[in-house]
Design an enzyme around this catalytic site. Structure first.
Site, mmCIF file in Angstrom:
data_model
loop_
_atom_site.group_PDB
_atom_site.id
_atom_site.type_symbol
_atom_site.label_atom_id
_atom_site.label_comp_id
_atom_site.label_asym_id
_atom_site.label_seq_id
_atom_site.Cartn_x
_atom_site.Cartn_y
_atom_site.Cartn_z
ATOM 1 N N TYR A 154 -60.639 -7.657 -5.261
ATOM 2 C CA TYR A 154 -59.904 -8.553 -6.156
ATOM 3 C C TYR A 154 -60.783 -9.104 -7.290
ATOM 4 C CZ TYR A 154 -56.298 -8.391 -2.570
ATOM 5 O OH TYR A 154 -55.343 -7.958 -1.683
ATOM 6 N N ASP A 214 -59.603 -8.618 7.694
ATOM 7 C CA ASP A 214 -60.008 -7.240 8.023
ATOM 8 C C ASP A 214 -61.520 -7.078 8.129
ATOM 9 O OD1 ASP A 214 -57.508 -5.556 8.032
ATOM 10 O OD2 ASP A 214 -57.270 -6.703 6.205
ATOM 11 N N HIS A 455 -61.553 -0.007 -4.421
ATOM 12 C CA HIS A 455 -60.110 -0.138 -4.283
ATOM 13 C C HIS A 455 -59.652 -1.458 -4.871
ATOM 14 C CE1 HIS A 455 -60.947 -2.706 -0.747
ATOM 15 N NE2 HIS A 455 -59.791 -3.258 -1.068
ATOM 16 N N TYR A 536 -48.768 -11.592 -3.891
ATOM 17 C CA TYR A 536 -49.323 -12.848 -3.372
ATOM 18 C C TYR A 536 -50.766 -13.039 -3.791
ATOM 19 C CZ TYR A 536 -52.531 -11.313 0.344
ATOM 20 O OH TYR A 536 -53.611 -10.808 1.028
ATOM 21 N N ARG A 537 -51.416 -11.999 -4.311
ATOM 22 C CA ARG A 537 -52.848 -12.075 -4.640
ATOM 23 C C ARG A 537 -53.152 -10.873 -5.517
ATOM 24 N NH1 ARG A 537 -57.641 -12.063 -0.026
ATOM 25 N NH2 ARG A 537 -59.339 -12.543 -1.436
HETATM 26 P P1 ADP Z 1 -65.159 -14.609 0.006
HETATM 27 O O1 ADP Z 1 -65.903 -15.772 0.564
HETATM 28 O O2 ADP Z 1 -64.094 -14.101 0.902
HETATM 29 O O3 ADP Z 1 -66.086 -13.572 -0.484
HETATM 30 P P2 ADP Z 1 -64.822 -15.672 -2.611
HETATM 31 O O4 ADP Z 1 -65.930 -16.606 -2.476
HETATM 32 O O5 ADP Z 1 -65.059 -14.495 -3.498
HETATM 33 O O6 ADP Z 1 -64.319 -15.158 -1.209
HETATM 34 O O7 ADP Z 1 -63.533 -16.456 -3.074
HETATM 35 C C1 ADP Z 1 -62.382 -15.826 -3.589
HETATM 36 C C2 ADP Z 1 -61.876 -16.605 -4.780
HETATM 37 O O8 ADP Z 1 -61.469 -17.907 -4.335
HETATM 38 C C3 ADP Z 1 -62.930 -16.867 -5.839
HETATM 39 O O9 ADP Z 1 -62.943 -15.827 -6.807
HETATM 40 C C4 ADP Z 1 -62.498 -18.197 -6.435
HETATM 41 O O10 ADP Z 1 -61.517 -18.011 -7.424
HETATM 42 C C5 ADP Z 1 -61.858 -18.912 -5.268
HETATM 43 N N1 ADP Z 1 -62.818 -19.805 -4.585
HETATM 44 C C6 ADP Z 1 -63.661 -19.442 -3.602
HETATM 45 N N2 ADP Z 1 -64.346 -20.473 -3.153
HETATM 46 C C7 ADP Z 1 -63.967 -21.538 -3.862
HETATM 47 C C8 ADP Z 1 -64.306 -22.914 -3.828
HETATM 48 N N3 ADP Z 1 -65.186 -23.360 -2.941
HETATM 49 N N4 ADP Z 1 -63.703 -23.748 -4.698
HETATM 50 C C9 ADP Z 1 -62.781 -23.288 -5.569
HETATM 51 N N5 ADP Z 1 -62.400 -21.984 -5.631
HETATM 52 C C10 ADP Z 1 -62.983 -21.123 -4.796
#
Ligand code: ADP
Length: 595
Positions: A154, A214, A455, A536-537
């Site tokens: 994403y 997943d 992907h 949804y995303r």
């Molecule tokens: P993961 O921890 O699953 O790798 P990410 O850190 O990439 O996920 O978070 C996905 C998305 O959610 C980010 O691109 C951002 O837009 C939002 N996000 C993640 N953490 C925060 C946070 N602590 N505060 C605000 N938005 C956040």
């Protein structure tokens, strides 16, 4: 080894792994398997990124190099030099899942150097986050907050607006603040991964389960904020969060629910508190930076079994969906189930090359052929994974009921754990473990379908009916033909809704294929909208388009978000453009990507 060697060359040279050297959230017991997966993924990477001639770092709009340098120097003096890193790396190495970059989208859907940051900052406390926000307001430098930044498929850790500064919360703020085995709750910082929480619970022998998605390397906070799903009865991650702490755009700290009362001890047990329930404002939005998040955890049900049901005939799809709805809505099966296509199942352990696919995409005939030899208990057209929880008698009764409900479908076969005892590990085992709260890893391999594999997903929501699921499936098959690209439709079954997750695979280093992937995704969004289905995303590149499909009353949803954005973040410093919400200084200035 020179900086311009490909990942494959580096791998062959035996370059030392950094896995155990830097915080990546990986479970220690998985380190060997992670090394193996790393070899598989990097072996699939044959090319480096091409980067257009440009001065680095890429700066945020309207900020000169002089101002940027002065601002960065000030931030480094406030937070420490080690905690501020300029993105001066024009090679933009993609790394892999556990050693992912926080400089750009490593699964680029657009050119690899489009979604890039100017710098990253690593706050170590809530006070540091407040300092960063105040600094950003002063210098008008846009921020983009991430927890771990894996955001698989994403957009990774990349900011939506080029040149934003990534606020990488996970690197240093990764403590489990509470883990309560009486009310089965936890409170975590943004960097706590599913692996990490699982390990902590095991170490203490607490009788509770987590709900991993997943792949377990993401953070609880990032995944829940994005409304990710898992496969235990607590699979709706946002739905099972309880309490947020947020740094607002003006630098103030806000706590939701019972956390709004400074001495309440019910923050993680009652989500609402008093007055408006504002948690939703901070999910998939850019209204605050989440620094703490509470979750409800699943008490060990003291009895568990998982099952697979296969269906021989593609044409029974509608009938299968109708029965699955009754099973789920009446809570006969206890968890978020998965209905996977044979094609989707094949991606877990195979690449196109291994399956000998010749044309641009895998035809139905090729899928049928491969399903005969490569899928355990195959060939089948669809497989449904479900799990049951609680005492033996209850589970036995539920399983009998499910078999009776499915018995009208021709070519249905029922399997239990015993049927998967022998032979190679299978996707059944992945399902078996993730639905009892053990985080998994194999999904990382799925994206290696093409060389330099990546992907992104088409993720429409629909009711669980034959008509809706059938329309979505037809749409996906049509688009595969039109764009001559492989995609893998699976369905995640909530209680009353289906999340179709159609994996669209591409070689990210092949500009022509990448373009086709983007066109296919855009077409799917538009055609899905015509049928009444919303996602949804979605990937960073598609967020404006998806937001535009939520069009009731002249897009009041987006317009209301803009009203809020302008009121609470007047300088537009928090994640501009996230989910298609642009602050007034950037709105309509050419940053949006519409269909
Ligand atoms: P993961 O921890 O699953 O790798 P990410 O850190 O990439 O996920 O978070 C996905 C998305 O959610 C980010 O691109 C951002 O837009 C939002 N996000 C993640 N953490 C925060 C946070 N602590 N505060 C605000 N938005 C956040």
């Amino acid at each position: 080894m020179s900086a311009d060697s490909t990942p494959e060359q580096k791998l062959k040279s035996g370059e030392k792994s950094k896995l155990t050297e830097s915080y990546s959230g990986v479970a220690h017991e998985l380190a060997d398997y992670a090394e193996e997966t790393k070899a598989f993924v990097l072996g699939n990477s044959t090319k480096l990124n091409t980067v257009a001639e440009e001065e680095w770092p890429v700066l945020p709009p309207g900020i000169t190099r002089e101002v940027f340098t002065e601002a960065i120097d000030e931030l480094a003096s406030l937070l420490g030099e080690d905690n501020v890193e300029i993105n001066e790396n024009p090679t933009l190495e993609d790394g892999w899942y556990l050693e992912h970059p926080n400089t750009h989208d490593s699964f680029h859907l657009m050119d690899g150097d489009y979604f890039v940051s100017s710098a990253a900052v690593y706050p170590g406390s809530v006070e540091d986050v407040q300092t960063v926000v105040k600094w950003a307001n002063k210098w008008k430098i846009p921020l983009y907050s991430i927890s771990l930044g894996r955001n698989f498929g994403y957009g990774g850790a990349a900011p939506r607006l080029r040149g934003s500064m990534v606020v990488d919360l996970g690197r240093r703020m990764n403590r489990i603040l509470s883990l309560n085995d009486k009310d089965y709750t936890c409170l975590v910082e943004p960097g706590v991964t599913y692996f990490r929480l699982y390990e902590e619970i095991q170490k203490n022998d607490y009788g509770m389960w987590i709900d991993p998605p997943d792949i377990g390397g993401g953070s609880l906070v990032g995944n829940a904020l994005e409304r990710g799903v898992g496969y235990t009865p607590y699979g709706d991650h946002w739905g099972f969060h309880c309490g947020l702490e947020v740094v607002l755009a003006n630098g103030e700290i806000y706590r939701t629910g019972m956390g709004a009362m400074s001495n309440s001890n019910a923050w993680q047990v009652f989500p609402y508190g008093f007055g408006p329930h504002l948690d939703g404002l901070f999910s998939q939005s850019n209204f605050g930076i989440v620094t703490k998040m509470g979750f409800n955890l699943f008490p060990d049900p003291k009895g568990y079994s998982s099952h697979a049901i296969t269906f021989d005939r593609e044409e029974d799809f509608g009938a299968i969906i109708e029965v699955i709805r009754e099973i789920r809505v009446r809570n006969i099966s206890g968890n978020v189930g998965q209905l996977n296509s044979a094609k989707g199942e094949l991606t877990f352990r195979h690449t196109r090359e291994l399956l000998g696919v010749k044309g641009k995409f895998m035809t139905k005939e090729e899928v049928e052929q491969a399903a005969k030899t490569k899928l355990k208990h195959g060939p089948y057209a669809w497989i449904f994974f479900l799990s049951l929880y609680g005492p033996d008698e209850v589970r036995a009764h539920s399983w009998k009921t499910i078999q009776e409900m499915m018995s009208g479908i021709t070519g249905v076969h029922f399997y239990t754990e015993d049927d998967y005892k022998d032979g190679e590990p299978d996707n059944f085992h992945i399902h078996h473990d993730s639905s009892r709260g053990i985080p998994q890893f194999i999904g990382v391999r799925q994206s290696c379908w093409y060389p330099n594999g990546a992907h992104s997903d088409f993720t429409p929501i629909s009711p669980i009916t034959a008509k809706d699921a059938g329309q979505l499936l037809d749409l996906v098959y049509r688009m595969q033909e039109k764009h001559q690209l492989d995609s893998f439709p699976n369905f995640v079954v909530g209680v009353r809704e289906l999340h179709m997750i159609d994996f669209i695979m591409y070689d990210k280093k092949d500009p022509e294929m990448r373009k086709r992937a983007q066109e296919m995704l855009r077409d799917l969004i538009q055609e899905g909208k015509k049928l009444g289905y919303g996602e949804y995303r979605t990937h960073l590149a598609l967020q404006d388009q998806v937001m535009s499909t939520y069009d009731f009353n002249d897009n009041i949803h987006r317009r209301f978000c803009e009203l809020l954005k302008d009121a609470i973040d007047p300088n537009g410093i928090l994640s501009p453009g996230k989910s298609g919400i642009w602050p007034k200084n950037l709105r309509g200035k050419g940053w949006e990507f519409t269909a």
